[in-house]
Design a protein around this motif. Structure first.
Motif, PDB file in Angstrom:
ATOM      1  N   GLN A 184     -51.364  -0.431 -17.051  1.00  0.00           N
ATOM      2  CA  GLN A 184     -52.686  -1.047 -17.008  1.00  0.00           C
ATOM      3  C   GLN A 184     -52.857  -2.051 -18.138  1.00  0.00           C
ATOM      4  OE1 GLN A 184     -56.173   1.457 -18.090  1.00  0.00           O
ATOM      5  NE2 GLN A 184     -56.888   1.051 -16.009  1.00  0.00           N
ATOM      6  N   VAL A 185     -52.496  -1.640 -19.350  1.00  0.00           N
ATOM      7  CA  VAL A 185     -52.605  -2.528 -20.508  1.00  0.00           C
ATOM      8  C   VAL A 185     -51.657  -3.711 -20.364  1.00  0.00           C
ATOM      9  CG1 VAL A 185     -52.215  -2.704 -23.008  1.00  0.00           C
ATOM     10  CG2 VAL A 185     -53.407  -0.718 -22.060  1.00  0.00           C
ATOM     11  N   TYR A 186     -50.442  -3.462 -19.873  1.00  0.00           N
ATOM     12  CA  TYR A 186     -49.469  -4.541 -19.709  1.00  0.00           C
ATOM     13  C   TYR A 186     -49.976  -5.580 -18.705  1.00  0.00           C
ATOM     14  CZ  TYR A 186     -45.003  -6.920 -19.106  1.00  0.00           C
ATOM     15  OH  TYR A 186     -44.014  -7.871 -19.060  1.00  0.00           O
ATOM     16  N   ASN A 187     -50.512  -5.131 -17.583  1.00  0.00           N
ATOM     17  CA  ASN A 187     -51.084  -6.061 -16.611  1.00  0.00           C
ATOM     18  C   ASN A 187     -52.165  -6.930 -17.250  1.00  0.00           C
ATOM     19  OD1 ASN A 187     -49.453  -5.053 -14.605  1.00  0.00           O
ATOM     20  ND2 ASN A 187     -51.115  -4.430 -13.249  1.00  0.00           N
ATOM     21  N   ASP A 188     -53.031  -6.294 -18.048  1.00  0.00           N
ATOM     22  CA  ASP A 188     -54.134  -7.038 -18.666  1.00  0.00           C
ATOM     23  C   ASP A 188     -53.626  -8.066 -19.673  1.00  0.00           C
ATOM     24  OD1 ASP A 188     -55.719  -5.445 -17.105  1.00  0.00           O
ATOM     25  OD2 ASP A 188     -56.669  -4.353 -18.763  1.00  0.00           O
ATOM     26  N   VAL A 189     -52.559  -7.735 -20.400  1.00  0.00           N
ATOM     27  CA  VAL A 189     -51.974  -8.685 -21.344  1.00  0.00           C
ATOM     28  C   VAL A 189     -51.392  -9.885 -20.591  1.00  0.00           C
ATOM     29  CG1 VAL A 189     -50.054  -9.049 -22.970  1.00  0.00           C
ATOM     30  CG2 VAL A 189     -51.527  -7.053 -23.201  1.00  0.00           C
ATOM     31  N   LEU A 190     -50.770  -9.643 -19.444  1.00  0.00           N
ATOM     32  CA  LEU A 190     -50.225 -10.740 -18.655  1.00  0.00           C
ATOM     33  C   LEU A 190     -51.332 -11.671 -18.162  1.00  0.00           C
ATOM     34  CD1 LEU A 190     -47.426  -9.049 -16.504  1.00  0.00           C
ATOM     35  CD2 LEU A 190     -47.253 -10.133 -18.740  1.00  0.00           C
ATOM     36  N   HIS A 191     -52.474 -11.113 -17.803  1.00  0.00           N
ATOM     37  CA  HIS A 191     -53.590 -11.949 -17.376  1.00  0.00           C
ATOM     38  C   HIS A 191     -54.154 -12.761 -18.553  1.00  0.00           C
ATOM     39  CE1 HIS A 191     -53.581  -9.285 -13.825  1.00  0.00           C
ATOM     40  NE2 HIS A 191     -54.084 -10.339 -13.209  1.00  0.00           N
ATOM     41  N   ILE A 228     -41.229 -16.721 -35.848  1.00  0.00           N
ATOM     42  CA  ILE A 228     -40.701 -15.401 -36.184  1.00  0.00           C
ATOM     43  C   ILE A 228     -40.191 -14.689 -34.945  1.00  0.00           C
ATOM     44  CG2 ILE A 228     -42.154 -15.188 -38.208  1.00  0.00           C
ATOM     45  CD1 ILE A 228     -43.988 -13.334 -36.595  1.00  0.00           C
ATOM     46  N   GLY A 229     -39.183 -13.854 -35.134  1.00  0.00           N
ATOM     47  CA  GLY A 229     -38.621 -13.062 -34.058  1.00  0.00           C
ATOM     48  C   GLY A 229     -39.239 -11.685 -34.000  1.00  0.00           C
ATOM     49  N   SER A 230     -38.738 -10.874 -33.086  1.00  0.00           N
ATOM     50  CA  SER A 230     -39.334  -9.561 -32.827  1.00  0.00           C
ATOM     51  C   SER A 230     -39.372  -8.631 -34.044  1.00  0.00           C
ATOM     52  CB  SER A 230     -38.610  -8.883 -31.661  1.00  0.00           C
ATOM     53  OG  SER A 230     -37.205  -8.867 -31.850  1.00  0.00           O
ATOM     54  N   PRO A 231     -38.336  -8.591 -34.929  1.00  0.00           N
ATOM     55  CA  PRO A 231     -38.436  -7.675 -36.068  1.00  0.00           C
ATOM     56  C   PRO A 231     -39.652  -7.949 -36.956  1.00  0.00           C
ATOM     57  CG  PRO A 231     -36.170  -8.403 -35.803  1.00  0.00           C
ATOM     58  CD  PRO A 231     -37.004  -9.248 -34.893  1.00  0.00           C
ATOM     59  N   ILE A 232     -39.909  -9.223 -37.240  1.00  0.00           N
ATOM     60  CA  ILE A 232     -41.044  -9.553 -38.102  1.00  0.00           C
ATOM     61  C   ILE A 232     -42.359  -9.407 -37.338  1.00  0.00           C
ATOM     62  CG2 ILE A 232     -42.110 -11.394 -39.482  1.00  0.00           C
ATOM     63  CD1 ILE A 232     -39.361 -12.333 -40.253  1.00  0.00           C
ATOM     64  N   ILE A 233     -42.343  -9.652 -36.027  1.00  0.00           N
ATOM     65  CA  ILE A 233     -43.541  -9.391 -35.220  1.00  0.00           C
ATOM     66  C   ILE A 233     -43.937  -7.931 -35.320  1.00  0.00           C
ATOM     67  CG2 ILE A 233     -44.333  -9.154 -32.827  1.00  0.00           C
ATOM     68  CD1 ILE A 233     -42.995 -11.815 -32.225  1.00  0.00           C
ATOM     69  N   PHE A 234     -42.973  -7.031 -35.143  1.00  0.00           N
ATOM     70  CA  PHE A 234     -43.285  -5.603 -35.238  1.00  0.00           C
ATOM     71  C   PHE A 234     -43.880  -5.255 -36.604  1.00  0.00           C
ATOM     72  CE2 PHE A 234     -39.953  -4.919 -31.827  1.00  0.00           C
ATOM     73  CZ  PHE A 234     -40.858  -4.480 -30.870  1.00  0.00           C
ATOM     74  N   GLU A 267     -48.802  -9.256 -28.359  1.00  0.00           N
ATOM     75  CA  GLU A 267     -50.124  -8.859 -27.897  1.00  0.00           C
ATOM     76  C   GLU A 267     -50.126  -7.455 -27.302  1.00  0.00           C
ATOM     77  OE1 GLU A 267     -51.893 -11.890 -25.479  1.00  0.00           O
ATOM     78  OE2 GLU A 267     -51.519 -13.457 -26.981  1.00  0.00           O
ATOM     79  N   TYR A 268     -49.060  -7.104 -26.590  1.00  0.00           N
ATOM     80  CA  TYR A 268     -48.995  -5.754 -26.033  1.00  0.00           C
ATOM     81  C   TYR A 268     -48.911  -4.721 -27.148  1.00  0.00           C
ATOM     82  CZ  TYR A 268     -47.659  -1.592 -23.534  1.00  0.00           C
ATOM     83  OH  TYR A 268     -47.631  -0.296 -23.048  1.00  0.00           O
ATOM     84  N   PHE A 269     -48.107  -4.981 -28.167  1.00  0.00           N
ATOM     85  CA  PHE A 269     -47.936  -4.015 -29.246  1.00  0.00           C
ATOM     86  C   PHE A 269     -49.245  -3.789 -30.003  1.00  0.00           C
ATOM     87  CE2 PHE A 269     -45.866  -2.913 -33.512  1.00  0.00           C
ATOM     88  CZ  PHE A 269     -45.704  -1.581 -33.155  1.00  0.00           C
ATOM     89  N   ARG A 270     -50.041  -4.838 -30.164  1.00  0.00           N
ATOM     90  CA  ARG A 270     -51.357  -4.673 -30.795  1.00  0.00           C
ATOM     91  C   ARG A 270     -52.245  -3.724 -29.987  1.00  0.00           C
ATOM     92  NH1 ARG A 270     -52.270  -8.579 -34.794  1.00  0.00           N
ATOM     93  NH2 ARG A 270     -50.536 -10.074 -34.875  1.00  0.00           N
ATOM     94  N   GLU A 271     -52.282  -3.962 -28.675  1.00  0.00           N
ATOM     95  CA  GLU A 271     -53.111  -3.105 -27.830  1.00  0.00           C
ATOM     96  C   GLU A 271     -52.553  -1.684 -27.773  1.00  0.00           C
ATOM     97  OE1 GLU A 271     -56.123  -3.856 -26.485  1.00  0.00           O
ATOM     98  OE2 GLU A 271     -55.811  -5.587 -27.807  1.00  0.00           O
ATOM     99  N   TYR A 272     -51.242  -1.562 -27.751  1.00  0.00           N
ATOM    100  CA  TYR A 272     -50.585  -0.250 -27.755  1.00  0.00           C
ATOM    101  C   TYR A 272     -51.055   0.574 -28.948  1.00  0.00           C
ATOM    102  CZ  TYR A 272     -46.653   3.064 -28.347  1.00  0.00           C
ATOM    103  OH  TYR A 272     -45.881   4.191 -28.521  1.00  0.00           O
ATOM    104  N   LEU A 273     -51.040  -0.012 -30.141  1.00  0.00           N
ATOM    105  CA  LEU A 273     -51.440   0.715 -31.347  1.00  0.00           C
ATOM    106  C   LEU A 273     -52.928   1.043 -31.330  1.00  0.00           C
ATOM    107  CD1 LEU A 273     -49.398  -1.197 -34.088  1.00  0.00           C
ATOM    108  CD2 LEU A 273     -48.928   1.081 -33.159  1.00  0.00           C
ATOM    109  N   ARG A 274     -53.745   0.104 -30.885  1.00  0.00           N
ATOM    110  CA  ARG A 274     -55.195   0.352 -30.844  1.00  0.00           C
ATOM    111  C   ARG A 274     -55.526   1.518 -29.921  1.00  0.00           C
ATOM    112  NH1 ARG A 274     -55.677  -5.795 -30.394  1.00  0.00           N
ATOM    113  NH2 ARG A 274     -56.216  -6.490 -32.513  1.00  0.00           N
TER     114      ARG A 274
END
Length: 409
Positions: free
Chosen positions: A279-286, A64-70, A27-34
């Motif tokens: 900021q984005v990381y905090n929001d993903v945790l919530h 799936i693990g992290s490589p396929i998630i990315f 979820e963080y990586f999705r928001e990171y790219l956006r």
């Protein structure tokens, strides 16, 4: 304990703490790219991803693990952003990503090459705007990190994301974390480790030194994980020790543990030099409430200890957010008072985010609705909505403080 202890050939089991970590990473990586690709005039985004303990990419029974998630997130967000751009009449966006998959296990790397092959073929057939360069290495990450980073530098990447999912702590040293943060202008690290290994790595004498210098207030032997792992005070003490030990690695460090019913044995730490990333990381945790845990304050000074103030277990859920809003209504005016009564919004965020677990909506709500504050635009207008706040605005104390602040300040 390293990834080589997984029996990848016969099916590796995905543990509960790893499941939580992978969901947050996704979820963080999705928001990171956006966020990194939000400008309409932007035509290309270049990124390097280093998965230092990558494994084989697939667990027993299909997770799936992290490589396929990315890879999947890169594909899906590339498609999503270009559909939106086409609808809005903007030029398309090209993504260029080099991925570096490293593992100590030769078997894991061989299986990973096979496991990602269908995903790579699908990307090649359906995503003309996504260019990928896949690199594999076998060996200890500490030994391979320099050659990986040299390759990244030679390609002039300005954006780098490291995923370091170690089980112990000794596979990546503090010195290495500092080195990795300096690889590119915008670097972020996800670091997973077992707290028992971390406390052993620090040595008891250093734990005591940090505890003494930081005035860690909680009672009990924080090194004795078996006796203390379910105690809130133990969590608060360890969190503060981790933060004090690693805070110099980057400007923003999130020292939160992975929340499990069997105790706080694993930590997922995020390092970044941008308040927006925190900021984005905090929001993903919530969004993933109760996935990570923090014991202490929920306002702007999460690690500050006042024996007269009630401390709570913060699980990033609705109850935690309600408590955070009450503390933010006190903490934000106090911060402004120590900074001359006014700050630019971007300066306020920069000063606030390293020591708050709060959701961005809760912080902005307090900025706009606190009777002691007002947010002023660059032209002198007043912001009355949280979603209209801009980085060039100013937050200011009102000339007349409220009766509420006189009681609680």
């Amino acid at each position: 304990m390293s990834k080589k202890e997984y029996d990848w050939a016969n099916g590796a089991t995905l543990s509960s703490h790893s499941k939580i970590k992978l969901k947050i990473l996704d979820e963080y990586f999705r928001e990171y790219l956006r966020i990194r690709c939000v400008l309409p005039q932007q035509g290309k985004f270049r990124l390097a991803i280093v998965d230092g303990f990558c494994g084989a990419g697939l667990y027993d029974d299909g997770p799936i693990g992290s490589p396929i998630i990315f890879l999947r997130v890169l594909k899906e967000i590339s498609e999503e952003l270009n559909i939106i751009r086409a609808i809005e009449g903007f030029k398309p966006l090209d993504m260029e990503c080099s991925l570096y998959f490293n593992d100590l296990s030769q078997e894991a790397i061989y299986l990973l090459q096979s496991n990602i092959d269908p995903v790579m073929k699908e990307i090649a057939a359906t995503c003309p705007r996504l260019s990928l360069d896949i690199n594999f290495s076998i060996g200890a990450f500490e030994e391979n990190k320099t050659s990986i980073c040299d390759n990244i530098k030679s390609k002039n990447f300005k954006n780098v994301l490291f995923n370091l999912d170690q089980y112990g702590y000794t596979q990546v040293s503090e010195k290495s974390l500092g080195y990795l943060m300096g690889v590119a202008r915008s670097t972020e690290i996800f670091l997973t480790f077992a707290i028992e290994s971390f406390l052993t790595y620090l040595t008891p004498s250093r734990v005591i030194e940090i505890s003494t210098n930081s005035s860690v207030p909680f009672a009990g032997n924080i090194v004795d994980i078996d006796k203390n792992q379910n105690k809130n005070q133990w969590l608060g003490s360890v969190e503060k020790v981790i933060f004090e030990a690693l805070r110099y690695i980057s400007s923003y460090v999130s020292p939160f543990s992975i929340h499990n019913p069997d105790g706080w044995r694993y930590w997922l730490i995020h390092f970044a030099n941008s308040y927006k990333a925190r900021q984005v990381y905090n929001d993903v945790l919530h969004k993933n409430k109760s996935s990570q845990a923090h014991f202490g304050r929920s306002g702007l000074n999460m690690l500050y200890y006042d024996p007269n103030e009630e401390l709570n277990l913060y699980l990033f859920d609705r109850a935690s957010r309600s408590h955070a809003r009450n503390q933010l209504d006190r903490d934000i005016p106090n911060l402004l008072e120590t900074n001359g009564g006014h700050m630019r919004i971007d300066e306020f965020y920069s000063n606030s985010y390293n020591q708050t677990p709060a959701h961005s909506d809760d912080i902005n709500f307090s900025l706009v609705n606190n009777p002691d504050l007002h947010v002023i635009t660059s032209s002198g207008g007043t912001r009355r909505s949280t979603n209209t706040i801009k980085s060039g605005d100013f937050v200011m104390l009102r000339n007349q403080r409220s009766f509420f602040s006189a009681l609680t300040g």
